[in-house]
Design a protein around this motif. Structure first.
Motif, mmCIF file in Angstrom:
data_model
loop_
_atom_site.group_PDB
_atom_site.id
_atom_site.type_symbol
_atom_site.label_atom_id
_atom_site.label_comp_id
_atom_site.label_asym_id
_atom_site.label_seq_id
_atom_site.Cartn_x
_atom_site.Cartn_y
_atom_site.Cartn_z
ATOM 1 N N PHE A 148 0.847 -1.199 0.094
ATOM 2 C CA PHE A 148 -0.005 -0.084 0.040
ATOM 3 C C PHE A 148 1.075 1.220 -0.063
ATOM 4 C CE2 PHE A 148 -4.470 -0.899 0.353
ATOM 5 C CZ PHE A 148 -4.383 -2.293 0.258
ATOM 6 N N ALA A 149 1.981 1.281 0.562
ATOM 7 C CA ALA A 149 2.999 2.345 0.671
ATOM 8 C C ALA A 149 3.556 2.580 -0.565
ATOM 9 C CB ALA A 149 4.029 2.110 1.502
ATOM 10 N N SER A 150 3.473 1.511 -1.438
ATOM 11 C CA SER A 150 4.435 1.559 -2.668
ATOM 12 C C SER A 150 3.431 2.100 -3.677
ATOM 13 C CB SER A 150 4.893 0.383 -3.276
ATOM 14 O OG SER A 150 5.579 -0.193 -2.482
ATOM 15 N N LEU A 151 1.873 1.554 -3.494
ATOM 16 C CA LEU A 151 1.073 2.242 -4.431
ATOM 17 C C LEU A 151 0.564 3.527 -4.063
ATOM 18 C CD1 LEU A 151 -1.323 0.535 -6.239
ATOM 19 C CD2 LEU A 151 -3.045 0.866 -4.066
ATOM 20 N N ALA A 152 0.702 3.956 -2.945
ATOM 21 C CA ALA A 152 0.447 5.434 -2.688
ATOM 22 C C ALA A 152 1.436 6.266 -3.105
ATOM 23 C CB ALA A 152 0.232 5.630 -1.057
ATOM 24 N N MET A 153 2.683 5.801 -2.901
ATOM 25 C CA MET A 153 3.871 6.618 -3.690
ATOM 26 C C MET A 153 3.779 6.790 -5.202
ATOM 27 S SD MET A 153 8.184 5.625 -3.346
ATOM 28 C CE MET A 153 7.962 4.459 -4.584
ATOM 29 N N VAL A 154 3.466 5.510 -5.908
ATOM 30 C CA VAL A 154 3.319 5.654 -7.171
ATOM 31 C C VAL A 154 2.329 6.338 -7.749
ATOM 32 C CG1 VAL A 154 3.209 4.117 -9.333
ATOM 33 C CG2 VAL A 154 4.689 3.614 -7.656
ATOM 34 N N THR A 155 0.995 6.369 -7.037
ATOM 35 C CA THR A 155 -0.188 7.001 -7.492
ATOM 36 C C THR A 155 0.087 8.454 -7.110
ATOM 37 O OG1 THR A 155 -1.479 4.949 -6.774
ATOM 38 C CG2 THR A 155 -2.491 7.187 -7.142
ATOM 39 N N ALA A 156 0.809 8.925 -6.078
ATOM 40 C CA ALA A 156 0.942 10.202 -5.786
ATOM 41 C C ALA A 156 1.930 10.782 -6.943
ATOM 42 C CB ALA A 156 1.545 10.482 -4.476
ATOM 43 N N ARG A 157 2.975 10.227 -7.331
ATOM 44 C CA ARG A 157 3.745 10.680 -8.292
ATOM 45 C C ARG A 157 3.413 11.032 -9.431
ATOM 46 N NH1 ARG A 157 9.262 11.321 -9.202
ATOM 47 N NH2 ARG A 157 9.894 11.221 -11.426
ATOM 48 N N ILE A 158 2.414 9.809 -10.065
ATOM 49 C CA ILE A 158 1.813 9.992 -11.259
ATOM 50 C C ILE A 158 0.885 11.190 -11.316
ATOM 51 C CG2 ILE A 158 0.381 9.085 -13.250
ATOM 52 C CD1 ILE A 158 1.651 6.181 -12.175
ATOM 53 N N THR A 159 0.185 11.392 -10.285
ATOM 54 C CA THR A 159 -0.929 12.281 -10.179
ATOM 55 C C THR A 159 -0.302 13.694 -10.060
ATOM 56 O OG1 THR A 159 -2.352 10.870 -8.761
ATOM 57 C CG2 THR A 159 -2.648 13.177 -8.737
ATOM 58 N N VAL A 160 1.038 14.088 -9.402
ATOM 59 C CA VAL A 160 1.599 15.105 -9.263
ATOM 60 C C VAL A 160 2.055 15.594 -10.598
ATOM 61 C CG1 VAL A 160 3.699 16.504 -8.340
ATOM 62 C CG2 VAL A 160 2.000 15.135 -6.680
ATOM 63 N N MET A 161 2.892 14.740 -11.242
ATOM 64 C CA MET A 161 3.437 14.593 -12.574
ATOM 65 C C MET A 161 2.510 15.093 -13.675
ATOM 66 S SD MET A 161 6.531 14.577 -12.174
ATOM 67 C CE MET A 161 7.448 14.433 -13.699
ATOM 68 N N ARG A 162 1.187 14.585 -13.905
ATOM 69 C CA ARG A 162 0.280 15.063 -14.425
ATOM 70 C C ARG A 162 -0.365 16.241 -14.176
ATOM 71 N NH1 ARG A 162 -3.780 9.998 -15.904
ATOM 72 N NH2 ARG A 162 -4.645 11.677 -16.831
ATOM 73 N N GLU A 163 -0.516 16.475 -13.158
ATOM 74 C CA GLU A 163 -0.886 17.945 -12.616
ATOM 75 C C GLU A 163 -0.375 18.931 -13.037
ATOM 76 O OE1 GLU A 163 -4.158 18.781 -11.448
ATOM 77 O OE2 GLU A 163 -4.673 16.915 -12.015
ATOM 78 N N LEU A 164 0.982 18.812 -12.754
ATOM 79 C CA LEU A 164 2.161 19.897 -12.891
ATOM 80 C C LEU A 164 2.379 19.911 -14.730
ATOM 81 C CD1 LEU A 164 4.724 19.256 -10.530
ATOM 82 C CD2 LEU A 164 3.336 20.820 -10.328
ATOM 83 N N GLY A 165 2.111 18.829 -15.209
ATOM 84 C CA GLY A 165 2.372 18.688 -16.696
ATOM 85 C C GLY A 165 1.185 19.952 -17.462
#
Lengths: 236, 293
Positions: free
Chosen positions: B273-290
């Motif tokens: 779950f920690a890995s899932l949260a980490m990867v999901t947060a990263r993808i979300t942030v990168m998409r939003e910043l993009g």
């Protein structure tokens, strides 16, 4: 150093806030950006600190058209520009030292080097006793000096300031202006957006005057800046 | 490669993300319970199924006890002569009573009760025993002989086992998807809360990766913290339930035993779950910043 070629800009495809702007700023020059409210001063600065892209035209900075820079190229270009915002934009949860150190930490500077530079600069702007203070405990003038220290900590090639004296008393305004003049003497190209016509006259730097999104004229002469020594006299 | 440092403020009481570790704890708790249930059933199914595989139960019914006893001995002899049959054993009266007691009650099984004779037959794993042929052969000894290789029951049993396991897997996948959704919501909420900070970081030359790293670290911590809490609570619940089942054990319900080795996989749930949260947060942030300038 900075050249605008027929630059226009609009927000969200609305009406143009800047219309066919063209000018050229020499390296190491200092200019005021003047004009009434809504004339487009802040928008022009946003284009210069790469927070917005123009709808048309070319913006030549650092030897290239930054309007066409790829998104992943922008951080490197932005690190060469210092910005002083009208509302300071300090990070409220960070101390004065940490706020000023932010650009160095973003650039990957080491801890010891950061502390040394930041403390030296904060002493230079007269905030040696406020280093560990949070922005909420600082006065308007102190916040502004922290913001200026943050903008110049990495010795940017270009320093842009949006109404830097708008929130401080006249005495502090002169002191801050003296800081800008001193930085300019060190070779930094400076553009200051301001309403303060008295200060503009006193410093005597060239003026870009905007009205209704159009650049009306450039006036003034750089050699006059050397006469500005109010802050210097006051410090002595 | 951009360096990482935490520029984000500590979470304030009003922020939506403050609840995220607790939501993650609930998600891990539910996942761990679903997985434990599935593992327990799987283990139970395996034990029950393996105890029935290769076994044939022969039943001889009748009211004349002496007659069916005599027939059962003949049938036992015939079975022992059948190729592929390894073991033949007539269940004793005591064993039959033990089997019936949970249903009829202790002391209710009297001698005049027409209890059939049961023969437990173990076939060889390698050999195939033709059940129809065997039944025809035994019918020559007694008309009242019945054979059951439990195939029909086992077929239903396996269907149930697969259904339960796939249901548990489906629940796990749904919980994981819900967790991803919650992390996306939390990340966007946090980004909205700190949009001024993000704007300043950008204007000072921060790369998207640097901003994403701060978020992914924060959400990984949420996932890990929530995961450990959820796992601990699930262990407490499972042991509590097992103790309750043990209190009930009186023959009707076989006490389930935890497959400890298989259950050790649950220890990875907080990491998952920690890995899932980490990867999901990263993808979300990168998409939003993009989407920003």
């Amino acid at each position: 150093m900075v050249e605008f070629r027929n630059v226009s800009m609009s927000y969200d495809k609305g009406h143009e806030v800047l219309n066919d702007i063209s000018f050229k700023l020499e390296p190491g020059s200092m200019h005021f950006l003047t004009g009434p409210s809504g004339a487009g001063k802040t928008s022009l600065l946003k284009l210069m600190y790469l927070a917005q892209r123009p709808s048309c035209g070319e913006i030549m900075m650092f030897g290239r058209d930054v309007a066409k820079a790829m998104r992943d190229e922008l951080p490197k270009l932005r690190r060469r520009i210092g910005v002083v915002f009208q509302d300071f934009r300090l990070l409220d949860h960070m101390t004065a030292v940490d706020n000023v150190a932010l650009p160095l930490r973003i650039a990957g500077g080491s801890g010891a080097q950061i502390n040394e530079h930041v403390e030296e600069l904060l002493r230079w702007v007269g905030l040696e006793d406020k280093m560990l203070s949070l922005p909420s405990t600082l006065s308007g003038g102190e916040k502004q000096r922290v913001a200026i220290a943050r903008a110049v900590i990495r010795r940017p090639d270009i320093l842009l300031a949006d109404e830097p004296t708008g929130n401080v008393d006249p005495e502090m305004a002169e002191r801050l202006m003296y800081l800008f003049v001193e930085l300019n003497k060190l070779g930094t190209t400076i553009v200051i957006a301001t309403h303060d016509s008295a200060l503009v006259k006193k410093v005597g730097a060239p003026r870009l005057h905007l009205v209704g999104g159009r650049l009306l004229h450039i006036e003034g002469n750089k050699k006059d800046i050397s006469d500005f020594n109010v802050g210097k006299e006051r410090d002595q | 490669m951009s360096r990482s440092f935490n520029f984000l403020p500590t979470v304030k009481s009003g922020e939506a993300t403050r609840l995220l570790p607790w939501v993650m704890a609930i998600m891990v708790y539910l996942s761990a319970l679903a997985a434990t249930g599935s593992l327990l059933l799987h283990s139970g199914f395996d034990n029950w199924a393996s105890s029935l595989q290769g076994r044939i139960t022969v039943q001889i019914t009748g009211e004349d006890k002496d007659q069916i006893t005599a027939e059962s001995l003949e049938i036992q002899k015939a079975l022992r002569q059948t190729p592929g049959i390894e073991e033949v054993r007539i269940l004793s009266d005591q064993e039959l009573k033990t089997l019936l007691e949970p249903w009829l009650g202790s002391g209710n099984i009297t001698d005049d009760l027409p209890v059939p004779v049961m023969i437990d037959v173990q076939t060889s794993e390698e050999a195939y025993v033709n059940l129809d042929a065997l039944e025809s052969k035994l019918k020559q000894i007694s008309d009242n002989v019945y054979l059951d290789d439990h195939a029909k029951w086992l077929s239903h049993f396996y269907n149930l086992a697969y259904t339960v396991e796939y249901t548990a897997l489906g629940i796990l996948i749904m919980i994981l998807l819900a967790s991803v959704g919650i992390v996306i919501f939390g990340t966007k909420s946090s980004m909205s809360e700190h949009k001024n900070i993000i704007a300043i970081m950008h204007l000072m030359g921060a790369h998207d990766q640097m901003i994403a790293k701060a978020y992914q670290k924060r959400f990984m911590y949420y996932g890990l913290k929530g995961g450990l809490i959820g796992l601990l609570l699930s262990f407490i619940t499972v042991y509590g339930l097992l103790n309750l089942v043990q209190d009930l054990s009186g023959g009707l319900v076989e006490t389930p035993t935890l497959p400890y080795l298989k259950m050790s996989i649950l220890l990875f749930f907080p990491l998952l779950f920690a890995s899932l949260a980490m990867v999901t947060a990263r993808i979300t942030v990168m998409r939003e910043l993009g989407r920003m300038v």
